[in-house]
Motif scaffolding. Structure first.
Motif, short mmCIF file in Angstrom:
data_model
loop_
_atom_site.label_atom_id
_atom_site.label_comp_id
_atom_site.label_asym_id
_atom_site.label_seq_id
_atom_site.Cartn_x
_atom_site.Cartn_y
_atom_site.Cartn_z
N ARG A 1 6.40 0.73 -3.07
CA ARG A 1 7.43 0.19 -2.18
C ARG A 1 7.70 -1.28 -2.47
O ARG A 1 6.81 -2.04 -2.87
CB ARG A 1 7.03 0.35 -0.71
CG ARG A 1 7.19 1.77 -0.21
CD ARG A 1 7.07 1.86 1.30
NE ARG A 1 7.31 3.24 1.72
CZ ARG A 1 8.50 3.75 2.00
NH1 ARG A 1 9.57 2.97 1.94
NH2 ARG A 1 8.62 5.01 2.37
N CYS A 2 8.91 -1.67 -2.21
CA CYS A 2 9.32 -3.07 -2.35
C CYS A 2 8.73 -3.86 -1.20
O CYS A 2 8.95 -3.53 -0.03
CB CYS A 2 10.84 -3.15 -2.33
SG CYS A 2 11.53 -4.82 -2.39
N GLU B 1 16.64 -0.05 -3.46
CA GLU B 1 17.51 -0.55 -2.38
C GLU B 1 18.09 -1.92 -2.71
O GLU B 1 19.30 -2.10 -2.73
CB GLU B 1 16.72 -0.61 -1.07
CG GLU B 1 16.27 0.74 -0.54
CD GLU B 1 17.43 1.59 -0.08
OE1 GLU B 1 18.44 1.02 0.36
OE2 GLU B 1 17.33 2.83 -0.17
N CYS B 2 17.21 -2.89 -2.96
CA CYS B 2 17.69 -4.26 -3.15
C CYS B 2 17.75 -4.68 -4.62
O CYS B 2 18.30 -5.75 -4.93
CB CYS B 2 16.82 -5.24 -2.36
SG CYS B 2 15.16 -5.50 -3.05
N GLY B 3 17.19 -3.87 -5.52
CA GLY B 3 17.28 -4.17 -6.95
C GLY B 3 16.23 -5.14 -7.46
O GLY B 3 16.21 -5.46 -8.66
N ARG B 4 15.33 -5.60 -6.63
CA ARG B 4 14.33 -6.56 -7.06
C ARG B 4 13.42 -5.96 -8.12
O ARG B 4 13.01 -4.81 -8.03
CB ARG B 4 13.50 -7.02 -5.86
CG ARG B 4 12.42 -8.03 -6.20
CD ARG B 4 11.78 -8.57 -4.96
NE ARG B 4 10.70 -9.49 -5.25
CZ ARG B 4 10.05 -10.22 -4.35
NH1 ARG B 4 10.38 -10.11 -3.08
NH2 ARG B 4 9.10 -11.04 -4.70
N ALA B 5 13.10 -6.76 -9.14
CA ALA B 5 12.25 -6.30 -10.24
C ALA B 5 10.78 -6.63 -9.97
O ALA B 5 10.45 -7.65 -9.35
CB ALA B 5 12.69 -6.96 -11.54
N GLY C 1 12.11 -0.76 0.35
CA GLY C 1 12.70 0.29 -0.46
C GLY C 1 11.69 0.91 -1.41
O GLY C 1 10.61 0.35 -1.66
N VAL C 2 12.03 2.06 -1.96
CA VAL C 2 11.15 2.77 -2.89
C VAL C 2 11.39 2.24 -4.31
O VAL C 2 12.53 2.06 -4.74
CB VAL C 2 11.41 4.28 -2.83
CG1 VAL C 2 10.57 5.02 -3.86
CG2 VAL C 2 11.11 4.81 -1.42
N LEU D 1 0.81 -1.21 0.00
CA LEU D 1 0.00 0.00 0.00
C LEU D 1 0.85 1.27 0.00
O LEU D 1 0.32 2.38 0.03
CB LEU D 1 -0.92 0.00 1.22
CG LEU D 1 -1.96 -1.13 1.26
CD1 LEU D 1 -2.68 -1.13 2.60
CD2 LEU D 1 -2.95 -1.00 0.12
N GLY D 2 2.16 1.11 0.00
CA GLY D 2 3.03 2.28 -0.02
C GLY D 2 3.31 2.87 1.34
O GLY D 2 3.80 3.99 1.45
#
Length: 252
Positions: free
Chosen positions: A186-187, A222-226, A192-193, A115-116
């Protein structure tokens, strides 16, 4: 107000009434319907209320003989005390609330992030002292179902999570704090944003079918997740739509 009260056998006594919303914290053995509670003339009212099992994070006001008093008030013989619940929505210093969740609230953390909402969480049990210190250092509201953790003095702010069901937990947090909702920003893995990303930037995380079928992506700064609108998107969208439709949070 209806609530729970207690009795003592001798010595100074006060009359205590607890708001119905807080009655669940009181041991069943003390739900006798009588109204006298022994005091020692030294302990603060905050200590007395906590000794009954009610975390002070859940107390909105302590009213003694019609006037609001601080938790440091020393109750005197014969006083009547009304223990009121937190008024919702609850405001926190600094405006927009940020949260810290204990190890048992991983699903809630992921849904708040969806939800951000800024929701810090670790799947490793960091221990009560570390969580309380982090709450203070980062000015985060600690969310927990652990009453002992919520009694730690170093906490900046805290809140008890009343339900064990993730849907109800989200409703509870949004209804209590009314945070701004910014879905899909958000992740869910690290908080992370998210930022827009090209397919070339995330191609290493894509399987063949995904690479061929999708063109719009985001990546965690932050973590690079796609991220992309994959097979689980409709289920996640239902969670977002439900939260937004509730009107409890502020979409912004």
């Amino acid at each position: 107000m209806t609530g729970v009260t207690w009795v003592s056998r001798s010595g100074p006594e006060i009359q205590v009434e607890v708001a119905p919303e807080l009655a669940l914290f009181v041991p069943h053995a003390r739900r006798a319907g009588v109204s006298a509670l022994a005091v020692d003339g030294v302990s603060t009212l905050g200590h007395v209320i906590e000794s009954l099992g009610v975390p002070l994070t859940e107390v909105g006001a302590l009213v003694v003989d019609g006037r609001e008093v601080p938790v440091g008030h020393i109750p005197a013989d014969g006083e009547r005390v009304d223990v009121r619940a937190v008024v919702r929505p609850q405001r926190v210093p600094g405006g927009e609330p940020r949260f810290l969740l204990d190890v048992h609230l991983g699903t809630l953390a992921r849904r708040l992030r969806l939800l951000g909402v800024d929701a810090a969480y670790s799947s490793t049990d960091l221990g009560d002292a570390v969580l309380a210190s982090r709450s203070a250092a980062e000015r985060r509201v600690l969310l927990s179902r652990d009453r002992g953790l919520l009694r730690r003095r170093e906490l900046w702010a805290g809140a008890y999570v009343y339900s064990t069901r993730p849907e109800e937990q989200v409703d509870d947090v949004l209804g209590r704090f009314a945070p701004a909702l910014r879905p899909w920003t958000r992740c869910t893995a690290c908080n992370g944003v998210l930022v827009a990303a090209t397919k070339d930037e995330v191609v290493g995380q894509l399987k063949g079918g995904t690479e061929r079928s999708y063109d719009v992506f985001a990546r965690c700064g932050e973590c690079g997740r796609a991220y992309w609108k994959g097979a689980h998107h409709e289920r996640l969208r239902a969670i977002v739509d439900r939260a937004v439709a509730s009107g409890e949070g502020r979409v912004g």
